[in-house]
Design a protein around this motif. Sequence first.
Motif, PDB file in Angstrom:
ATOM      1  N   TYR A 179       0.837  -1.212   0.000  1.00 11.87           N
ATOM      2  CA  TYR A 179       0.000   0.000   0.000  1.00 11.87           C
ATOM      3  C   TYR A 179       0.870   1.260   0.000  1.00 11.87           C
ATOM      4  CZ  TYR A 179      -0.394   2.965   4.167  1.00 11.87           C
ATOM      5  OH  TYR A 179      -0.207   3.925   5.125  1.00 11.87           O
ATOM      6  N   SER A 180       2.028   1.215   0.676  1.00 10.08           N
ATOM      7  CA  SER A 180       2.912   2.393   0.717  1.00 10.08           C
ATOM      8  C   SER A 180       3.456   2.719  -0.667  1.00 10.08           C
ATOM      9  CB  SER A 180       4.073   2.164   1.684  1.00 10.08           C
ATOM     10  OG  SER A 180       3.594   2.021   2.993  1.00 10.08           O
ATOM     11  N   GLU A 183       0.685   4.205  -2.694  1.00  6.00           N
ATOM     12  CA  GLU A 183       0.339   5.547  -2.230  1.00  6.00           C
ATOM     13  C   GLU A 183       1.390   6.564  -2.672  1.00  6.00           C
ATOM     14  OE1 GLU A 183      -1.450   7.438   1.851  1.00  6.00           O
ATOM     15  OE2 GLU A 183       0.311   6.135   2.023  1.00  6.00           O
ATOM     16  N   TYR A 184       2.663   6.223  -2.500  1.00  6.53           N
ATOM     17  CA  TYR A 184       3.722   7.143  -2.913  1.00  6.53           C
ATOM     18  C   TYR A 184       3.738   7.309  -4.436  1.00  6.53           C
ATOM     19  CZ  TYR A 184       5.993   7.926   1.570  1.00  6.53           C
ATOM     20  OH  TYR A 184       6.279   8.348   2.843  1.00  6.53           O
ATOM     21  N   TYR A 187       1.050   9.779  -5.062  1.00  7.40           N
ATOM     22  CA  TYR A 187       1.544  11.093  -4.651  1.00  7.40           C
ATOM     23  C   TYR A 187       2.502  11.662  -5.702  1.00  7.40           C
ATOM     24  CZ  TYR A 187      -0.344  10.735   0.092  1.00  7.40           C
ATOM     25  OH  TYR A 187      -1.172  10.662   1.171  1.00  7.40           O
ATOM     26  N   ASP A 231      -0.443  15.590   3.935  1.00 13.86           N
ATOM     27  CA  ASP A 231      -0.058  14.190   3.742  1.00 13.86           C
ATOM     28  C   ASP A 231       1.143  13.780   4.589  1.00 13.86           C
ATOM     29  OD1 ASP A 231      -2.058  13.961   1.841  1.00 13.86           O
ATOM     30  OD2 ASP A 231      -0.737  14.549   0.207  1.00 13.86           O
ATOM     31  N   TYR A 365      -9.384  11.452   0.793  1.00 13.64           N
ATOM     32  CA  TYR A 365      -8.624  12.088  -0.288  1.00 13.64           C
ATOM     33  C   TYR A 365      -9.503  12.983  -1.168  1.00 13.64           C
ATOM     34  CZ  TYR A 365      -4.714   8.988   0.772  1.00 13.64           C
ATOM     35  OH  TYR A 365      -3.678   8.361   1.393  1.00 13.64           O
TER      36      TYR A 365
END
Length: 615
Positions: A179-180, A183-184, A187, A231, A365
């Motif tokens: 998930y990281s 997500e990044y 972003y 964030d 979000y």
Amino acid sequence: MSFNCRIIFIVFLLFGTFAANAQIIRLDADTDEKIITINQLKFYQDATGNDNFDDIFYQPELFRSDPNFALKDFDPASTYWVRMKVNFPKDSEKQWIIEFYDQTIDHIEAYIPQQGGGFKKFVLGDQYTFDSKPFKHKNFEIPLDGQLQGIREFYFMFKSSSNADVRIAIRSVNRFIHYSLNEYYLYGLFYGMILIISLYNLLIYSAIREKKHVYYTFYILSVGVYAMCVDGIAYQYLWPSWPQWNQISYGVALFSLIFWALVFGQRFLNTNVRAPRLHVIINWTIGLRSALFLYALFVDNSIFEIRNIEIIPLSLIFYAGIDVWVRGYKPARFFVMAYGVLFLGFLSKALLTISIIPFNIISYYSLHICFLLEMLFLSFALSDRVRILKANRDRALKRIIIQHQENVKLKDKVNKELENLVAKRTKQLEEKNMLLEESNQKLYAQTNDINKINSMLDLDNWKLKNNIKEILQDRLINKNLTLEEFNKIFPDKISCYKFLEKLKWSQGYECQKCGNTKYSDGQSKLSRRCSKCGYDESITSNTVFHRIKFPIEKAFYILYITNNKQIQYTLDELSEMLDLRRNTVWNFKKKIESVYKSSDGSSIIIHDLFTAHLN
């Protein structure tokens, strides 16, 4: 004990066991993630903030459940203790971590049970440096002992100056990494779009020099910085070692976002022309919001927590866009869409904060999504404006071309008519030329006679001027010239400058700085620049007329009246006569009198200078 009593006892025992199990978070081999909110756990609100872990550990009765507890109920003045029971599966090879979503929580104490007994304390929070985190990630993560099995109790303490969203996630390391990374990656796309749009608008500004593109660039960059603050990306990459700044950075970024949104909106909508009243209201809004920002920055940082106030300026600029659009300005349509979407984003964030709408990925979000849509709509608005301007230019060029074609046709028609007229006129002129030649001979003779008469008239005029000048000179010497007569001597500033030039440098030029006698023309009229040191001396330098703010010919007359004791005018009379303010006349007369006092015989010198000019 009777049979009925036994039944009641068993029911209560089962209900108590069910209630206890309901508080246990169960993990199994197929579970990768569990997200628990504070209203699903037992917690204790310490209003004094004086209790420590030892105090609450031996008082489990302090912990209570509140299924209705929401984000708006969080009290920043209190300390919250949360107890969480987790049932870990046996013989599991998964490595677990605990994660906290809210990156704005100031202080977190986590007491993690260990396999050998006891607890290990972890201290987290955004008031500490980023490098103090166990994981170099935007959120707060704590690794768990891989040997934990069975039911384990966790204790967490939360302290924050703003409303804290207490959500605890228990997930496997594989799930966290997955998930990281995603997500990044998102972003990166989001902030990359902000950077690209900013650079694109800077390039447009360098090409067409319209300031609205610079304001839009500042606004987009402010959006990016604010989103990074929300964030936690900014704390990770921009100021990881400045926790004090991290406490107020989101407030500064939010003010910058609102400020440039209003300035860009004014410029894009041209409210100064299309909506003057709204333009004034927006200016007042900018001023008041700036004053509130400065007060929050230097006096009371807690004001930064009042984020819902930004609905007011956003509503104002949104209404201005609608008003200008209704008035017929077509580019405002995409502007209204953009700020409408942004308004919805801030509104949904505010509703989420006060727990009116539920928490989920879309609502969390929502502001990012609205920022993205708003950037696209504003880009459409700018391009739509360029398209409309281009269409107007093309229509204007088409009209010019049509008009040019009509002018060519008209010119050809006129040329033909002129050729016919010229032919007729030429014949007539040839006939008249014969008559003109005869007339010229007569005129030549008359011209000679007229020249003789003109010579005599010039001589008479010269004598008359000399007589007038003698009369004026006599009147000047007798100190009784009127303003009209004086203006005949000094009709303009050039005559005054030439008079001063004659006085200053009749004996030769000498530099006031270095004494050099060679010069060239200076920047101002009749000034001289030293060829050695470059000193530029104006014609009025070192005179009573230096740096006066009214016409020098009027100053000459004031000097003359001041020197002439026989002509007496009051300050009001001089002010009305010369069309000057009374204080201006009075100040200059005082300046003249001070020169008289500092230079003996000044009045005689001034009298002689005027007399010399007349001669």
